[in-house]
Enzyme design. Structure first.
Site, mmCIF file in Angstrom:
data_model
loop_
_atom_site.group_PDB
_atom_site.id
_atom_site.type_symbol
_atom_site.label_atom_id
_atom_site.label_comp_id
_atom_site.label_asym_id
_atom_site.label_seq_id
_atom_site.Cartn_x
_atom_site.Cartn_y
_atom_site.Cartn_z
ATOM 1 N N GLY A 61 -2.775 2.022 -4.489
ATOM 2 C CA GLY A 61 -2.690 2.476 -3.091
ATOM 3 C C GLY A 61 -3.942 3.173 -2.605
ATOM 4 N N SER A 62 -5.106 2.598 -2.898
ATOM 5 C CA SER A 62 -6.344 3.267 -2.489
ATOM 6 C C SER A 62 -6.490 3.324 -0.967
ATOM 7 C CB SER A 62 -7.560 2.611 -3.133
ATOM 8 O OG SER A 62 -7.521 1.225 -2.955
ATOM 9 N N SER A 63 -5.932 2.354 -0.235
ATOM 10 C CA SER A 63 -6.072 2.368 1.229
ATOM 11 C C SER A 63 -5.341 3.572 1.830
ATOM 12 C CB SER A 63 -5.502 1.090 1.842
ATOM 13 O OG SER A 63 -6.141 -0.026 1.307
ATOM 14 N N ALA B 154 -4.423 6.284 0.192
ATOM 15 C CA ALA B 154 -5.018 7.522 -0.341
ATOM 16 C C ALA B 154 -6.298 7.874 0.418
ATOM 17 C CB ALA B 154 -5.301 7.379 -1.845
ATOM 18 N N ASP C 213 3.572 4.580 0.114
ATOM 19 C CA ASP C 213 2.280 4.932 -0.493
ATOM 20 C C ASP C 213 1.632 6.113 0.248
ATOM 21 O OD1 ASP C 213 2.097 3.260 1.697
ATOM 22 O OD2 ASP C 213 0.698 1.852 0.799
ATOM 23 N N GLY D 284 -3.647 -1.550 -7.820
ATOM 24 C CA GLY D 284 -2.564 -1.482 -6.834
ATOM 25 C C GLY D 284 -2.002 -0.078 -6.727
HETATM 26 O O1 PMV Z 1 1.904 -3.687 -3.785
HETATM 27 P P1 PMV Z 1 2.105 -2.236 -3.527
HETATM 28 O O2 PMV Z 1 1.891 -1.405 -4.760
HETATM 29 O O3 PMV Z 1 1.355 -1.731 -2.374
HETATM 30 O O4 PMV Z 1 3.655 -2.053 -3.195
HETATM 31 C C1 PMV Z 1 4.312 -2.802 -2.211
HETATM 32 C C2 PMV Z 1 5.731 -2.363 -2.119
HETATM 33 C C3 PMV Z 1 6.552 -3.117 -1.094
HETATM 34 O O5 PMV Z 1 7.853 -2.532 -1.080
HETATM 35 C C4 PMV Z 1 6.697 -4.582 -1.496
HETATM 36 C C5 PMV Z 1 5.947 -3.038 0.299
HETATM 37 C C6 PMV Z 1 6.044 -1.683 0.960
HETATM 38 O O6 PMV Z 1 5.256 -1.418 1.859
HETATM 39 O O7 PMV Z 1 6.938 -0.887 0.621
#
Ligand code: PMV
Length: 284
Positions: free
Chosen positions: A76-78, A80, A117, A74
């Site tokens: 954030g590879s998409s 990145a 992200d 999790g």
């Molecule tokens: O699941 P992750 O690591 O992509 O994080 C999501 C974080 C949220 O606040 C729930 C959604 C967002 O886009 O900010």
């Protein structure tokens, strides 16, 4: 030519950030690499690379990607991969233009997301982030961050949608939770900059209580958080959407090994990353 962008971790403010409240995010030392190539060596999900090439590349162009971290964490590879591909196609682009283009691609494909992200992938470092409003770099001492993976891959879009549903049903209650999370973020911001790790840890604990109220924690996350705290962490919380993925903890250097062993003992996988990594760049 090769470009790279870092992964990310949400330190504070997940979910509330989707509704305009502040958050704190850090870029992590694991990176995703994109290279122009003759053969196509793409990730499983090619939508992000395809959209980037459609926007700034030429038809028939091939790129290959390489990730130093597993997609399951999790990190954030998409975002990145989107940011690194766009940078590869326009190396001289300014960060603001790059952020806007990448965020648009991610939103078009995922339909939801605060863009934190994308901000981490573009700018790197540790930042205070408010959707469509603020990207403020924070100067901190090295953050004594410990990361544990639950072994459970969570589906961010599903969890974000479930929170939206809950908010439809209990709007006042959920908005009050978001506001309280926003206040914790402000407090955590000043304590982070001061390097008051004990207080930052406390902020993590408070943030986690609200995430639990939102219903996004899980038994496994709770087990790892509890283990980390029993072993001497200043505080701990889930990071990201919840349901699985990673938890984070802060701990004094002398307790680090014990906290890591405790996470491991509770069935988690310690992920060795450091915070505040550099943003997108062209690799030499
Ligand atoms: O699941 P992750 O690591 O992509 O994080 C999501 C974080 C949220 O606040 C729930 C959604 C967002 O886009 O900010």
């Amino acid at each position: 030519m090769k470009a790279s962008a870092p992964g990310k971790l949400m330190l504070f403010g997940e979910h509330a950030v989707v509704y305009g409240h502040p958050s704190i995010v850090t870029a992590v030392s694991e990176r995703l690499y994109v290279e122009t190539s003759k053969s196509n060596c793409l990730p499983k999900d090619t939508r992000f690379v395809d959209a980037a090439i459609k926007l700034w590349g030429q038809e028939g162009m091939n790129v290959s990607t390489q990730c130093s971290f597993s997609g399951v964490y999790g990190f954030g590879s998409s975002s990145a991969v989107t940011v690194a591909t766009l940078k590869l196609l326009k190396p001289d682009v300014d960060n603001k233009t790059l952020f806007d283009a990448a965020y648009k691609i991610v939103l078009d494909i995922q339909k939801t997301g605060s863009g934190f992200d994308v901000a981490a992938a573009v700018y790197g470092g540790t930042m205070y982030y408010v959707k469509n409003q603020t990207i403020e770099p924070l100067r901190t001492l090295p953050i004594p961050l410990i990361v544990g993976y639950t072994g459970v891959k969570s589906n961010t879009v599903d969890i974000v949608n479930s929170v939206a549903k809950k908010r439809e049903q209990y709007k006042e209650k959920v908005d009050r939770i978001f506001q309280s999370i926003g206040k914790i973020v402000e407090d955590a911001k000043s304590k982070l900059v001061e390097g008051d790790w004990e207080r930052v840890g406390k902020c993590m604990d408070f943030n986690q209580e609200y995430l639990r109220d939102l219903g996004v924690s899980s038994e496994k996350l709770e087990a790892l958080i509890k283990a980390a705290k029993s072993a001497g962490a200043y505080g701990a919380k889930l990071s990201g959407a919840g349901g699985g993925d990673c938890m984070i903890a802060l701990g004094p250097p002398e307790k680090r090994a014990a906290v890591e062993a405790a996470i491991d003992g509770a069935g988690g996988e310690v992920v060795c990353v450091t915070a505040t990594a550099p943003g997108v760049r062209i690799e030499p």
